[in-house]
Design a protein around this motif. Structure first.
Motif, mmCIF file in Angstrom:
data_model
loop_
_atom_site.group_PDB
_atom_site.id
_atom_site.type_symbol
_atom_site.label_atom_id
_atom_site.label_comp_id
_atom_site.label_asym_id
_atom_site.label_seq_id
_atom_site.Cartn_x
_atom_site.Cartn_y
_atom_site.Cartn_z
ATOM 1 N N GLU A 198 -6.621 14.948 -6.070
ATOM 2 C CA GLU A 198 -6.128 15.495 -4.886
ATOM 3 C C GLU A 198 -6.728 16.751 -5.394
ATOM 4 N N GLU A 219 0.852 8.490 15.519
ATOM 5 C CA GLU A 219 -0.415 8.077 15.407
ATOM 6 C C GLU A 219 -0.095 7.043 16.232
ATOM 7 N N PHE A 279 -7.884 3.791 -3.959
ATOM 8 C CA PHE A 279 -7.773 4.003 -3.438
ATOM 9 C C PHE A 279 -6.948 3.605 -2.203
ATOM 10 N N PRO A 280 -6.031 3.250 -1.920
ATOM 11 C CA PRO A 280 -5.663 1.952 -0.414
ATOM 12 C C PRO A 280 -5.215 3.465 0.671
ATOM 13 N N GLN A 281 -5.857 4.454 0.421
ATOM 14 C CA GLN A 281 -5.139 5.385 1.614
ATOM 15 C C GLN A 281 -7.221 5.749 2.191
ATOM 16 N N TYR A 331 -4.704 11.171 6.068
ATOM 17 C CA TYR A 331 -2.130 11.631 6.230
ATOM 18 C C TYR A 331 -2.919 12.836 4.898
ATOM 19 N N THR A 332 -2.744 13.763 4.623
ATOM 20 C CA THR A 332 -2.575 14.710 3.403
ATOM 21 C C THR A 332 -2.395 16.084 3.914
ATOM 22 N N TYR A 333 -2.261 16.978 2.683
ATOM 23 C CA TYR A 333 -1.298 18.108 3.126
ATOM 24 C C TYR A 333 -1.659 19.238 2.524
ATOM 25 N N PRO A 334 -2.892 20.058 3.266
ATOM 26 C CA PRO A 334 -3.390 20.417 4.106
ATOM 27 C C PRO A 334 -3.684 19.418 4.818
ATOM 28 N N SER A 391 2.628 1.331 -3.571
ATOM 29 C CA SER A 391 1.664 2.118 -4.496
ATOM 30 C C SER A 391 1.514 3.725 -4.104
ATOM 31 N N SER A 392 1.667 4.426 -2.942
ATOM 32 C CA SER A 392 1.169 5.585 -2.369
ATOM 33 C C SER A 392 2.248 6.477 -3.401
ATOM 34 N N LEU A 397 -6.670 18.940 -1.546
ATOM 35 C CA LEU A 397 -5.564 18.405 -0.247
ATOM 36 C C LEU A 397 -4.949 17.946 -1.219
ATOM 37 N N SER A 398 -3.855 17.642 -0.855
ATOM 38 C CA SER A 398 -2.622 16.374 -1.700
ATOM 39 C C SER A 398 -1.910 14.843 -0.467
ATOM 40 N N TYR A 399 -2.028 14.120 -0.758
ATOM 41 C CA TYR A 399 -1.199 12.840 0.348
ATOM 42 C C TYR A 399 -0.193 13.356 0.546
ATOM 43 N N LEU A 400 0.053 12.202 1.786
ATOM 44 C CA LEU A 400 1.328 12.700 2.187
ATOM 45 C C LEU A 400 1.636 11.025 2.183
ATOM 46 N N VAL A 401 2.665 10.833 2.324
ATOM 47 C CA VAL A 401 3.539 9.373 2.688
ATOM 48 C C VAL A 401 4.549 9.149 3.091
ATOM 49 N N ILE A 461 1.045 14.396 12.714
ATOM 50 C CA ILE A 461 1.651 13.896 11.630
ATOM 51 C C ILE A 461 2.805 14.727 12.128
ATOM 52 N N LEU A 495 -5.808 9.538 -9.194
ATOM 53 C CA LEU A 495 -5.414 10.116 -7.498
ATOM 54 C C LEU A 495 -5.143 11.505 -7.969
ATOM 55 N N LYS A 498 0.845 -1.529 0.015
ATOM 56 C CA LYS A 498 -0.029 -0.008 0.509
ATOM 57 C C LYS A 498 0.975 1.169 -0.142
ATOM 58 N N MET A 544 -9.552 10.472 0.387
ATOM 59 C CA MET A 544 -8.297 11.183 0.762
ATOM 60 C C MET A 544 -8.105 10.271 1.662
ATOM 61 N N GLY A 586 0.077 4.113 9.120
ATOM 62 C CA GLY A 586 0.568 5.160 8.594
ATOM 63 C C GLY A 586 1.758 4.962 8.754
ATOM 64 N N PRO A 587 2.165 6.100 8.422
ATOM 65 C CA PRO A 587 3.563 5.995 8.105
ATOM 66 C C PRO A 587 3.968 6.723 9.039
#
Lengths: 646, 227
Positions: free
Chosen positions: A486, A628, B93-95, B172-175, A438-439, A491-495, A612, A482, A435, B169, A634-635
């Motif tokens: 966003e 967390e 959408f894995p997350q 874990y997103t920004y913001p 992939s992210s 928003l955008s993904y954080l990994v 985070i 994806l 997972k 989403m 979660g990372p």
């Protein structure tokens, strides 16, 4: 992504049309499908057996032999087919993997042959489906153990062990008697003396003929000296053995706590206590009882007998079953004893004087022993007595086979449960990795993709070619999907990107990582070349009340555009414009360094609410924020993916 | 005869007492078999012929073939039920949590509301989205948003949709996603779309507002080349 699901990617992308009317920002461009080939059938000739499948089926897994260009090495020009000189039976399973997404392990197949085939086709065994995974792992373990045994016996036959210390050799000799002749001798000697000691204890009590003029004595008192010498000899041997083991043990503390050593100690203690206390008359009674503990020497045989050890272990593991048996028996005994007591209360001279006295009758009757020392005399007593003996048969006889089968069932179940738990952990870890992988892949490609677009503005194409990695079309389409999400939400993904966080956290103020410096430099230079004619278009676009996010090239302008700060006020700011933005700061000066400083503070404010930890370029990770508690998926230390293309 | 009859009656009554000869056990068997048949009949669903689908949708023959192969691979029984649908969609959408949005999608595709999406439903939906006119697509999107299919979108419906999109989403997103982000987004949407400010967006208002918005018009054509 699973194989079959890749076929649904067009559907997922089409369904994204539902986000379009609600999105406030323009969508990124779809990846171009440069050479969209018509799907064709390809022939795979494996040792004469021909398999046919679609090309796209094989391309679902681009990191295997069949899915990548590696199969071109096997292409036969004359017959226009791919020829593999391998086992066709196993190939059937492998091709089914491409078709269904599940890899099965056929039971009739040899495990090493199967492994070799998997390695040849570049498929990891970990993706074997749940249905066959246990079988596969079992067979693999058996094979590994067999190999290990073979290796061990080879080593033993060689005889020369590389420089083990004396202590280690001794310990090895104790644990594996067949490693050297001395150990074997020692093993048999101790076994002999254990037997001698046990027999001595038994024979001691046998009445041994008459000394004329006195009553019959047990042998132990008649030949007291002889028995004492035997006992002493045995205890000497046992003590020496115990001390030697203690000396040789790799972990003395653990050795002392182990069951076998406790048995050893208990076996020899009575002798020494007896030596110390012979003078004291008062405790001689207690001393006699201590001799009972000498019988524990028989347990020392468990070092010599594998079966005894297994029995002990299974008893330990079935303790709950045994406990339940005991409990139900106790219940039955109490019930029947009470009933018998009250039933026999009336009769005169009855032996059932109290309920505890009736316990003995109940136990003897229920186990169908029937000594006959206590019998009921009243009619009611006899009726209940017969009911007691009948139920005794049931109560005793029924649970015993259940417990026996429970033994084997629980024993095997425990082993299987442990195995499954270990495998489950490994599988969850793999799923998590997939997972985040992939992210991660998405974010990496985003970085590269955005870099591409940035470089496109500068007009340089060489770097573009260099940056484009060979992501498959399906991957790029998935990433585009994806990306659209966003943009819709702003928003955008954080990994988790540990490498990035490590690099960024060590950077001080106003320093940038090499990659970013490069990008900034190239963008800066490009910006200076841009004609100022861009600004009117920028302002006109900014004038549109709907657009909330500033485009990349808008951001890059250092012109003190009054509309630019206004747009920054919009709540939906996105990181994917890869600019260090701040949403709360209304006024921004044009200087780059202060811009970044303010941006960082803004970032900090943004992330305050989240759980985070962020690694910001110039500021080390704030300790107040903690990851967390659950952790997965979660990372642990996510970072903001920053590619500043200013 | 009477003695024989009474004998018979007695015997029958005695038999009835024995639990194994209870008559009601037999109908249940037939019930099971009826149920089995019922199950069997819904388990395998075959779509209409390729020619008919070609007429009904705007896909070419080859495209329909490719679509059906993918569809049948994932759903061998020929229909998708909601659980399957959600599972398939969540793979992309894995997350985040895409189950709510997948439910809305499912309802949008399931035009005859029978709880399952057959290949015809699937393909007709895709045909509208990918090969239809802009108005068709906007209509489809409106249908998606209108959860109770009453012809207008209320704030609550829009909020549900928005929340489901934000759910995809993940955390874990920004913001960091704020609690009222969906609500704000809904407010923006209504500000843009609701011309007469009556609190609901009708299809005409929706079409009108979307046609005026360049971004939306452009993004509607983004997925033309998906298949």
């Amino acid at each position: 992504m699973a194989a079959g699901v890749a076929a649904w990617l067009p559907f997922a992308r089409a369904a994204a049309i539902g986000w379009m009317p609600v999105a406030n920002c323009p969508m990124p461009l779809a990846p171009a499908e440069k050479n969209k080939r018509q799907d064709e059938l390809i022939i795979l000739n494996v040792s004469g057996r021909r398999f046919q499948t679609w090309r796209t089926t094989l391309e679902r897994y681009p990191d295997t032999l069949l899915g990548s260009t590696e199969k071109e090495f096997f292409f036969n020009e004359d017959t226009k087919e791919y020829f593999f000189d391998r086992d066709p039976e196993v190939f059937r399973c492998i091709l089914n993997f491409y078709r269904t997404g599940k890899l099965h392990y056929p039971r009739y197949e040899c495990i090493s042959a199967y492994d070799e085939e998997l390695a040849f086709y570049g498929i990891l065994p970990e993706i074997i489906g749940d249905c066959c995974y246990e079988e596969y792992k079992d067979r693999k373990r058996e094979n590994a153990e067999r190999l290990m045994d073979d290796n061990d016996s080879e080593n033993n036959q060689e005889g020369s062990m590389p420089s083990l210390s004396f202590r280690q050799t001794m310990w090895r000799a104790f644990e594996n008697p067949h490693t050297s002749t001395l150990a074997l001798v020692f093993y048999y000697v101790t076994g002999f003396f254990i037997a001698v000691s046990v027999i001595t204890n038994v024979v001691e009590t046998v009445p041994c003929g008459n000394v004329p003029g006195s009553k019959e004595l047990p042998c132990g008192e008649r030949y007291a000296v002889a028995f004492f010498c035997l006992d002493t000899a045995c205890v000497m041997i046992f003590t020496v053995e115990y001390l030697l083991r203690l000396f040789a043990a790799p972990s003395r503390y653990r050795f002392i706590r182990s069951v076998m050593s406790i048995i050893d100690v208990v076996a020899i203690m009575p002798y020494y206590i007896g030596l110390v206390m012979t003078n004291n008359e008062d405790v001689s009674g207690a001393f006699v009882t201590l001799r009972v503990f000498r019988v524990f020497r028989i347990f020392k045989f468990s070092r010599h007998s594998q079966g005894l050890r297994i029995l002990g272990y299974t008893l330990k593991s079935c303790a709950s079953e045994l406990g339940f048996l005991l409990f139900s028996l106790t219940m039955a005994i109490i019930i029947f004893a009470t009933v018998m007591f009250y039933a026999e209360k009336g009769s005169s001279a009855s032996k059932f004087t109290s309920i505890p006295a009736s316990f003995w009758y109940t136990i003897v009757t229920m186990t169908t022993l029937g000594y006959g020392d206590m019998v009921p005399k009243t009619i009611a007593g006899k009726i209940f007595g017969s009911i007691c003996s009948l139920s005794g048969v049931l109560v005793i006889a029924l649970p015993v086979p259940v417990i026996v089968s429970n033994f084997s069932r629980i024993y095997h179940q425990n082993q299987r449960a442990d195995k499954r738990r270990a495998q489950k952990k490994a599988r969850l870890a793999r799923i998590r990795v997939a997972k985040t992988g992939s992210s991660n892949a998405y974010l990496h490609s985003k970085r590269n993709g955005l870099l591409n677009e940035a470089l496109e503005l500068t007009g340089s194409t060489e770097e573009e070619q260099h940056m484009t990695k060979g992501t498959s079309l399906i991957e790029s389409q998935h990433h585009h999907l994806l990306h659209c999400l966003e943009k819709t939400t702003g928003l955008s993904y954080l990994v988790d990107d540990p490498l990035l966080s490590v690099r960024t956290s060590t950077i001080k103020n106003h320093e940038f990582i090499d990659e970013q410096l490069f990008e900034q430099n190239c963008m800066e230079s490009s910006m200076q070349n841009y004609p100022s004619s861009r600004s009117p278009s920028l302002s006109s676009q900014a004038g549109l009340g709907t657009s909330c996010c500033s485009r990349r090239h808008k951001k890059s302008s250092h012109l003190p555009n009054s509309s630019v700060p206004a747009t920054r006020l919009r709540s939906m700011q996105e990181l994917s414009t890869i600019h260090i933005q701040c949403s709360e700061q209304p006024s921004l000066s044009a200087s780059r360094s202060s811009l970044n400083m303010k941006a960082d503070e803004g970032l900090r404010a943004n992330c305050k609410g989240s759980q985070i930890t962020t690694a910001i370029i110039s500021i080390p990770t704030p300790p107040a924020l903690s990851p967390e508690p659950e952790g997965s998926p979660g990372p642990a230390l996510p970072s903001i993916v920053k590619v500043s293309a200013l | 005869n009477p003695p024989v009859q009474t004998k018979k009656a007695l015997k029958q009554r005695f038999l009835k007492l024995l639990p194994c000869c209870r008559p009601k056990s037999i109908p249940s068997l037939s019930e099971n078999s009826v149920e089995d048949e019922f199950e069997l009949s819904t388990v395998c669903h075959r779509p209409e012929g390729l020619d008919q689908l070609q007429e009904q949708t705007k896909f070419t023959r080859k495209e329909l073939q490719v679509l059906y192969r993918g569809f049948k691979n994932e759903c061998p029984s020929g229909i998708v039920n909601e659980e399957n649908f959600k599972q398939i969609y969540s793979q992309f959408f894995p997350q985040g949590d895409s189950s709510t949005y997948a439910t809305f999608l499912f309802n949008a595709f399931d035009t005859d509301h029978d709880g399952s999406v057959s290949f015809e439903d699937f393909v007709s939906g895709l045909s509208t989205i990918l090969r239809g006119t802009i108005d068709d697509r906007l209509n489809w999107a409106f249908n998606l948003y209108d959860l109770n299919k009453d012809g207008c979108i209320t704030r609550e419906e829009m909020l549900d949709i928005m929340k489901s999109i934000y759910d995809m989403m993940g955390k874990y997103t920004y913001p960091a996603m704020r609690e009222d982000a969906p609500r704000e987004h809904v407010e923006n949407f209504f500000q843009k779309m609701d011309r007469n400010k009556d609190g609901v967006v009708t299809i005409e208002e929706f079409l009108e507002s979307c046609q005026k918005d360049e971004n939306i018009m452009r993004s509607m054509q983004l997925f033309d080349s998906v298949i």
